[in-house]
Scaffold this motif. Structure first.
Motif, PDB file in Angstrom:
ATOM      1  N   PRO A   1     -15.530  -1.079 -31.551  1.00 17.98           N
ATOM      2  CA  PRO A   1     -16.515  -0.606 -32.112  1.00 17.98           C
ATOM      3  C   PRO A   1     -17.407   0.076 -30.537  1.00 17.98           C
ATOM      4  N   GLU A   2     -18.439   1.446 -30.727  1.00 20.66           N
ATOM      5  CA  GLU A   2     -19.359   0.805 -29.536  1.00 20.66           C
ATOM      6  C   GLU A   2     -20.745   0.087 -29.533  1.00 20.66           C
ATOM      7  N   SER A   3     -20.771  -0.418 -30.767  1.00 19.65           N
ATOM      8  CA  SER A   3     -21.845  -0.660 -30.348  1.00 19.65           C
ATOM      9  C   SER A   3     -21.794  -2.900 -30.016  1.00 19.65           C
ATOM     10  N   THR A   4     -20.449  -3.136 -29.925  1.00 22.14           N
ATOM     11  CA  THR A   4     -19.903  -4.289 -29.430  1.00 22.14           C
ATOM     12  C   THR A   4     -20.393  -4.357 -27.823  1.00 22.14           C
ATOM     13  N   ASP A   5     -21.001  -5.962 -27.592  1.00 17.35           N
ATOM     14  CA  ASP A   5     -21.801  -6.553 -26.614  1.00 17.35           C
ATOM     15  C   ASP A   5     -20.124  -6.841 -25.828  1.00 17.35           C
ATOM     16  N   PHE A   6     -20.591  -7.075 -24.633  1.00 18.50           N
ATOM     17  CA  PHE A   6     -18.956  -7.498 -24.436  1.00 18.50           C
ATOM     18  C   PHE A   6     -19.236  -9.033 -23.457  1.00 18.50           C
ATOM     19  N   GLY A   7     -20.614  -8.219 -23.155  1.00 21.08           N
ATOM     20  CA  GLY A   7     -21.044  -9.987 -22.109  1.00 21.08           C
ATOM     21  C   GLY A   7     -20.479 -10.696 -21.001  1.00 21.08           C
ATOM     22  N   ILE A   8     -19.977 -11.558 -21.442  1.00 21.27           N
ATOM     23  CA  ILE A   8     -18.717 -12.022 -20.021  1.00 21.27           C
ATOM     24  C   ILE A   8     -17.492 -11.521 -20.315  1.00 21.27           C
ATOM     25  N   LEU A  27      -1.969 -13.163 -23.236  1.00 15.24           N
ATOM     26  CA  LEU A  27      -3.154 -12.800 -24.583  1.00 15.24           C
ATOM     27  C   LEU A  27      -3.647 -13.139 -25.818  1.00 15.24           C
ATOM     28  N   LEU A  28      -1.980 -14.019 -25.966  1.00 16.90           N
ATOM     29  CA  LEU A  28      -2.664 -15.089 -26.784  1.00 16.90           C
ATOM     30  C   LEU A  28      -3.933 -15.782 -26.724  1.00 16.90           C
ATOM     31  N   TRP A  29      -4.110 -16.047 -24.938  1.00 13.24           N
ATOM     32  CA  TRP A  29      -4.922 -17.709 -25.352  1.00 13.24           C
ATOM     33  C   TRP A  29      -6.280 -16.556 -25.733  1.00 13.24           C
ATOM     34  N   GLY A  30      -6.034 -15.326 -24.763  1.00 14.29           N
ATOM     35  CA  GLY A  30      -7.376 -14.293 -24.344  1.00 14.29           C
ATOM     36  C   GLY A  30      -7.746 -13.886 -25.791  1.00 14.29           C
ATOM     37  N   VAL A  31      -7.162 -13.465 -26.965  1.00 17.34           N
ATOM     38  CA  VAL A  31      -7.360 -13.288 -28.661  1.00 17.34           C
ATOM     39  C   VAL A  31      -7.708 -14.292 -29.181  1.00 17.34           C
ATOM     40  N   MET A  32      -7.617 -15.625 -28.774  1.00 17.89           N
ATOM     41  CA  MET A  32      -8.148 -17.457 -29.512  1.00 17.89           C
ATOM     42  C   MET A  32      -9.147 -16.921 -28.913  1.00 17.89           C
ATOM     43  N   VAL A  33      -9.688 -17.506 -27.358  1.00 22.41           N
ATOM     44  CA  VAL A  33     -10.919 -17.218 -27.063  1.00 22.41           C
ATOM     45  C   VAL A  33     -11.987 -16.543 -27.641  1.00 22.41           C
ATOM     46  N   GLN A  34     -11.541 -14.997 -27.479  1.00 23.21           N
ATOM     47  CA  GLN A  34     -12.382 -14.700 -28.498  1.00 23.21           C
ATOM     48  C   GLN A  34     -12.906 -14.458 -29.939  1.00 23.21           C
ATOM     49  N   ALA A  35     -11.412 -15.384 -30.420  1.00 27.81           N
ATOM     50  CA  ALA A  35     -12.417 -14.765 -31.891  1.00 27.81           C
ATOM     51  C   ALA A  35     -13.266 -16.640 -32.058  1.00 27.81           C
ATOM     52  N   ILE A  36     -12.803 -17.470 -31.333  1.00 21.91           N
ATOM     53  CA  ILE A  36     -13.783 -18.552 -30.937  1.00 21.91           C
ATOM     54  C   ILE A  36     -15.161 -17.501 -30.842  1.00 21.91           C
ATOM     55  N   ASN A  37     -15.048 -17.168 -29.985  1.00 25.61           N
ATOM     56  CA  ASN A  37     -16.259 -16.682 -29.538  1.00 25.61           C
ATOM     57  C   ASN A  37     -17.364 -15.741 -30.293  1.00 25.61           C
ATOM     58  N   GLU A  38     -16.804 -15.174 -30.872  1.00 26.86           N
ATOM     59  CA  GLU A  38     -16.694 -14.377 -32.116  1.00 26.86           C
ATOM     60  C   GLU A  38     -17.168 -15.516 -33.385  1.00 26.86           C
ATOM     61  N   MET A  39     -16.721 -16.356 -33.703  1.00 26.06           N
ATOM     62  CA  MET A  39     -16.878 -17.192 -34.878  1.00 26.06           C
ATOM     63  C   MET A  39     -18.112 -17.900 -34.080  1.00 26.06           C
ATOM     64  N   ALA A  75     -21.431 -18.022 -36.932  1.00 23.99           N
ATOM     65  CA  ALA A  75     -21.747 -19.487 -36.823  1.00 23.99           C
ATOM     66  C   ALA A  75     -22.824 -19.496 -36.817  1.00 23.99           C
ATOM     67  N   MET A  76     -23.667 -19.642 -35.746  1.00 21.92           N
ATOM     68  CA  MET A  76     -25.074 -19.637 -35.829  1.00 21.92           C
ATOM     69  C   MET A  76     -25.877 -18.216 -35.967  1.00 21.92           C
ATOM     70  N   ILE A 131     -11.684 -18.491 -38.100  1.00 23.55           N
ATOM     71  CA  ILE A 131     -11.301 -18.192 -36.519  1.00 23.55           C
ATOM     72  C   ILE A 131     -10.254 -17.284 -36.378  1.00 23.55           C
ATOM     73  N   PHE A 132      -8.890 -17.857 -36.818  1.00 18.83           N
ATOM     74  CA  PHE A 132      -7.693 -16.738 -37.207  1.00 18.83           C
ATOM     75  C   PHE A 132      -7.624 -16.011 -37.518  1.00 18.83           C
ATOM     76  N   GLN A 133      -8.877 -15.597 -38.758  1.00 15.88           N
ATOM     77  CA  GLN A 133      -8.600 -14.120 -39.482  1.00 15.88           C
ATOM     78  C   GLN A 133      -8.584 -12.944 -38.232  1.00 15.88           C
ATOM     79  N   LEU A 134     -10.368 -13.357 -37.656  1.00 12.33           N
ATOM     80  CA  LEU A 134     -10.166 -12.851 -36.626  1.00 12.33           C
ATOM     81  C   LEU A 134      -9.330 -12.826 -35.451  1.00 12.33           C
ATOM     82  N   GLY A 135      -9.181 -13.769 -34.637  1.00 16.73           N
ATOM     83  CA  GLY A 135      -7.891 -13.455 -34.058  1.00 16.73           C
ATOM     84  C   GLY A 135      -6.428 -12.440 -34.503  1.00 16.73           C
ATOM     85  N   ALA A 136      -6.504 -12.452 -35.970  1.00 13.98           N
ATOM     86  CA  ALA A 136      -5.258 -11.514 -36.369  1.00 13.98           C
ATOM     87  C   ALA A 136      -5.731  -9.991 -36.553  1.00 13.98           C
ATOM     88  N   GLU A 137      -7.153 -10.112 -36.520  1.00  8.49           N
ATOM     89  CA  GLU A 137      -8.243  -8.655 -35.984  1.00  8.49           C
ATOM     90  C   GLU A 137      -8.272  -7.906 -34.888  1.00  8.49           C
TER      91      GLU A 137
END
Length: 146
Positions: free
Chosen positions: A29-36, A76-88, A92-93, A107-113
């Motif tokens: 989505p356009e509103s996504t902040d990609f950061g690092i 790809l596996l690690w990339g998806v999981m790290v980004q899912a953890i980051n979003e979680m 959480a904050m 984490i797993f729901q976000l990773g699947a998405e």
């Protein structure tokens, strides 16, 4: 132990991670902040290339292509999981979860998405072509710079 094959695999997968990340950006989505996003994925690519692909070099051309495909799959596996953890963690904050178990499930729901979101033809083509090139270049480095 540092070898030319490990360095070649690490550099190739870091570059491929950057290219694949640039394919992902328009899918979000356009509103996504990609950061690092780009540096993190490139560092993941470097690590996967060094530890996964680099140590498996030197087994022939067919094994080199398989090595490249394995390396990109792990990337790809690690990339998806790290980004899912980051979003979680970001969610959480903001107190979006009631307990730790709910956050872990997220984490797993976000990773699947994320995996569903990036499962597009240009991403697959770039990943396969990049995997073959990275595998063959790693094999070349192992054969010529021992």
């Amino acid at each position: 132990m540092p070898t030319a094959a490990r360095l070649m695999a690490a550099v190739c997968l870091a570059a491929l991670a950057y290219v694949l990340s640039s394919i992902v950006v328009p899918l979000m989505p356009e509103s996504t902040d990609f950061g690092i996003f780009f540096p993190l994925n490139s560092v993941l690519g470097f690590g996967v290339g060094w530890f996964v692909m680099g140590r498996r070099a030197g087994r022939g051309t067919t094994a080199a292509i398989n090595n490249g495909l394995t390396g990109v799959f792990v990337l790809l596996l690690w990339g998806v999981m790290v980004q899912a953890i980051n979003e979680m963690v970001r969610r959480a904050m903001l107190n979006r979860y009631d307990n730790a178990f709910e956050a872990m499930v997220a984490i797993f729901q976000l990773g699947a998405e994320y995996a569903y979101l990036i499962a597009v033809v240009p991403m697959g083509i770039a990943a396969v072509i990049g995997a073959v090139i990275a595998g063959l270049m790693t094999e070349y480095a192992d054969n010529h710079w021992k």
